[in-house]
Enzyme design. Structure first.
Site, short mmCIF file in Angstrom:
data_model
loop_
_atom_site.label_atom_id
_atom_site.label_comp_id
_atom_site.label_asym_id
_atom_site.label_seq_id
_atom_site.Cartn_x
_atom_site.Cartn_y
_atom_site.Cartn_z
N GLY A 21 18.73 16.85 16.41
CA GLY A 21 17.66 15.86 16.20
C GLY A 21 17.36 15.17 17.51
O GLY A 21 17.02 13.98 17.55
N ASP A 98 16.32 26.82 15.34
CA ASP A 98 15.98 26.75 13.92
C ASP A 98 17.34 26.64 13.22
O ASP A 98 18.15 27.57 13.29
CB ASP A 98 15.24 28.03 13.51
CG ASP A 98 15.10 28.15 12.01
OD1 ASP A 98 15.69 27.32 11.28
OD2 ASP A 98 14.42 29.09 11.55
N ASP A 190 28.41 3.73 9.84
CA ASP A 190 27.73 2.57 9.28
C ASP A 190 27.56 1.67 10.49
O ASP A 190 28.53 1.08 10.96
CB ASP A 190 28.60 1.89 8.22
CG ASP A 190 27.88 0.71 7.61
OD1 ASP A 190 27.26 -0.06 8.38
OD2 ASP A 190 27.92 0.54 6.39
N HIS A 191 26.36 1.62 11.05
CA HIS A 191 26.25 0.99 12.38
C HIS A 191 26.62 -0.49 12.36
O HIS A 191 26.93 -1.07 13.39
CB HIS A 191 24.87 1.23 13.01
CG HIS A 191 23.77 0.36 12.49
ND1 HIS A 191 23.12 0.62 11.32
CD2 HIS A 191 23.21 -0.77 12.99
CE1 HIS A 191 22.20 -0.31 11.13
NE2 HIS A 191 22.23 -1.17 12.13
N HIS A 253 26.09 -1.43 4.47
CA HIS A 253 26.31 -2.56 5.37
C HIS A 253 26.87 -3.80 4.66
O HIS A 253 27.80 -4.44 5.13
CB HIS A 253 25.01 -2.98 6.07
CG HIS A 253 24.27 -1.85 6.71
ND1 HIS A 253 24.90 -0.78 7.30
CD2 HIS A 253 22.94 -1.61 6.86
CE1 HIS A 253 23.99 0.05 7.78
NE2 HIS A 253 22.79 -0.43 7.52
C1 BG6 Z 1 19.42 0.43 8.49
C2 BG6 Z 1 18.46 0.39 7.34
O1 BG6 Z 1 20.63 1.00 8.10
O2 BG6 Z 1 19.65 -0.90 8.96
C3 BG6 Z 1 17.16 -0.28 7.75
O3 BG6 Z 1 18.19 1.72 6.92
C4 BG6 Z 1 17.42 -1.63 8.36
O4 BG6 Z 1 16.29 -0.40 6.64
C5 BG6 Z 1 18.49 -1.55 9.45
O5 BG6 Z 1 16.20 -2.11 8.89
C6 BG6 Z 1 18.90 -2.93 9.93
O6 BG6 Z 1 19.76 -2.81 11.02
P1 BG6 Z 1 19.87 -3.94 12.11
O7 BG6 Z 1 20.97 -3.51 13.01
O8 BG6 Z 1 18.54 -4.03 12.81
O9 BG6 Z 1 20.15 -5.23 11.37
#
Ligand code: BG6
Length: 516
Positions: A21, A98, A190-191, A253
């Site tokens: 990607g 691909d 999970d950022h 989150h």
């Molecule tokens: C993402 C969601 O995981 O987190 C988004 O899919 C959201 O919808 C985003 O806007 C928010 O992340 P952050 O770091 O900007 O608070």
């Protein structure tokens, strides 16, 4: 020219990073800038290579131009030194692929072996799939079939959320992945877990004699977690209309932050022990058994047209790629209980929404009131003590206490003492993706979600979603730019509480002492 701003530079072991990607938004906005920052800080030595993979044909030169633009636009470090830049960009190659074509993977293997030889990389391979989740299973399978997993070093898979749409689909996906990768090789992002202040929750709790002894139902009245956004669904209407706030933010989150706040101290600060404790919290979540219970504890809303800062905003149903009769929630608030010894009886109020007035993520820990039948309490209305953890975009903490107004005989005032971390280190705060890529390359999965966490969180969320599905049109609306349906205020008011104002909307009567 390595710069070491906030962390000691622990170098990652030599590895090839595959970005599937590579022409997409995530790669451009987050992944390339993160890799550049790691390089600038000396956390990536010269024995690394990045292979961008995407369907689109792109020459090596075009790819490096994309890379240059992405870093110039989105990285916290700017490109200043041409030699240094050329050295960095020399580690990047591109492969048009691909993803269903096995021959393409064989060509990818040849390219990989040649860069491994060029940079003396011992066969360690990290596959970052910045792709639609439907493709995770087949790409993993084809990586194996195409011989990409037969090198001598380690192989790791890093994948983005959403991990499934519900428990059943998550199971299916997990089964597909586990035919190719072992659980300890899968890094589910999970950022939020990569955010500085989310990681700091552990330290605030377990390194301070102030807090840990009070961290229970004897002293804490309630906990509030707010994750508010000013944006609407932007260009992601297609995905979002299918997902909604509960799946997009709640399952991951919000529940992850809740586990960090509520977990027991782990026996050791290592990934498995920490994740064991987090799973226990998720297992202790009280599940709402009936439609009525869900209705009494969870509020859902969708934004209608409104305005913010004098700007008119469309309603959700008018957004691009959103069904004009959609009942998808863009907001939810819930009263959640963690039914264990520590937290019995303490409500956790969580809320998230799009098109709210402020972009902020905050955790408020509200302590129980002092007895009002003695001494100061009889004469004054004392405010409760708060500990507030500011996660995003401001980073820091503050505590609110009661103190005597200087010079007055007996007046008591609330005093907020704040440590504003982001004011001090500003843009140098490492991005979540920098930490997470660095951690994955180090083999540290502490801030990635384990399968049992994901599954338990889905089980909790599925009950709410299936109660909602009984009456899809039973959704409240709120004007864009407002704080969501007022029913969310009632959730707290019934218990004698209210949402504390968030970042930037401080109450007038509080004296602020700020550092930072
Ligand atoms: C993402 C969601 O995981 O987190 C988004 O899919 C959201 O919808 C985003 O806007 C928010 O992340 P952050 O770091 O900007 O608070």
């Amino acid at each position: 020219m390595a710069e070491n701003i906030t962390q000691e530079a622990v170098q990652t072991p030599g590895a090839v990073f595959f970005i599937f990607g590579a022409t997409g938004d995530l790669a451009r906005r987050k992944l390339f800038p993160a890799i550049y920052s790691l390089y600038r800080e000396g956390k990536l030595a010269e024995d690394f290579a990045v292979i961008g993979v995407a369907r689109r044909p792109r020459s090596e030169e075009e790819f490096r131009e994309d890379l240059y633009r992405s870093i110039n636009e989105f990285c916290r470090y700017k490109i200043e030194d041409t030699d240094h830049w050329n050295r960095f960009a020399g580690h990047f190659s591109y492969k048009s692929l691909d993803i269903n074509d096995i021959d393409g993977y064989c060509e990818l293997r040849e390219l990989t072996e040649s860069v491994e030889a060029r940079f003396s990389i011992p066969g360690n391979r990290l596959f970052y799939l910045a792709l639609a989740p439907e493709l995770f299973g087949s790409v993993s399978f084809n990586l194996q079939k195409g011989g990409m997993l037969s090198s001598e070093g380690w192989h790791r898979l890093v994948i983005e959320k959403p991990f499934g749409y519900d428990l059943q689909s998550a199971h299916k996906l997990n089964e597909e992945l586990s035919q190719v990768f072992k659980e300890e090789e899968i890094y589910r992002i999970d950022h939020y877990l990569g955010k500085e202040m989310v990681q700091n929750i552990e330290v605030i709790r377990f390194a301070n004699a102030f807090f840990e002894p009070l961290w229970n139902n004897k002293h804490i009245a309630n906990i509030q977690i707010t994750l508010s956004e000013t944006v609407g669904v932007e260009e992601r209407g297609g995905y979002y209309d299918h997902a909604g706030a509960l799946r997009d933010m709640g399952q991951n989150h919000m529940l992850q932050m809740l586990t960090m706040i509520a977990m027991e101290p782990p026996s050791r600060l290592v990934a498995e022990d920490i994740r064991d404790e987090k799973v226990k919290v998720l297992r202790s979540l009280r599940s709402y058994a009936s439609e009525e219970e869900v209705q009494a504890h969870v509020v859902r809303g969708q934004y209608a047209a409104g305005e913010s800062n004098g700007k008119e905003l469309p309603g959700y149903r008018e957004e691009d790629k959103v069904d004009s009769g959609s009942n998808t929630e863009t907001y939810f608030a819930a009263k959640v209980f963690v039914d264990n010894f520590r937290w019995a009886g303490v409500p956790f109020y969580i809320r998230t929404g799009k098109r709210l007035p402020v972009k902020t993520t905050e955790v408020v820990v509200e302590f129980k009131q002092m007895p009002t039948n003695v001494y100061l309490g009889q004469k004054h209305t004392l405010e409760p003590n708060l500990l507030v953890i500011r996660v995003n975009p401001m980073e820091g903490i503050y505590i609110k206490i009661n103190a005597k107004k200087p010079g007055s005989e007996s007046k008591i005032e609330p005093l907020a003492m704040e440590f504003c971390q982001s004011c001090l280190i500003g843009i140098n705060s490492p991005e979540a993706y920098e930490r997470l890529i660095h951690d994955a390359a180090q083999g540290d999965s502490t801030y990635f979600t384990r399968w049992d966490e994901v599954a338990t969180a889905w089980a909790f969320v599925d009950r709410i979603a299936s109660a909602w599905a009984q009456k899809p049109s039973d959704i409240l609306t709120y004007p864009a730019g407002s704080w969501g349906p007022t029913a969310a205020d009632d959730l707290l008011a019934q218990d004698g509480f209210h949402w504390w104002p968030v970042n930037g909307q401080e109450e007038d009567n509080v004296i602020w002492i700020r550092q930072g």
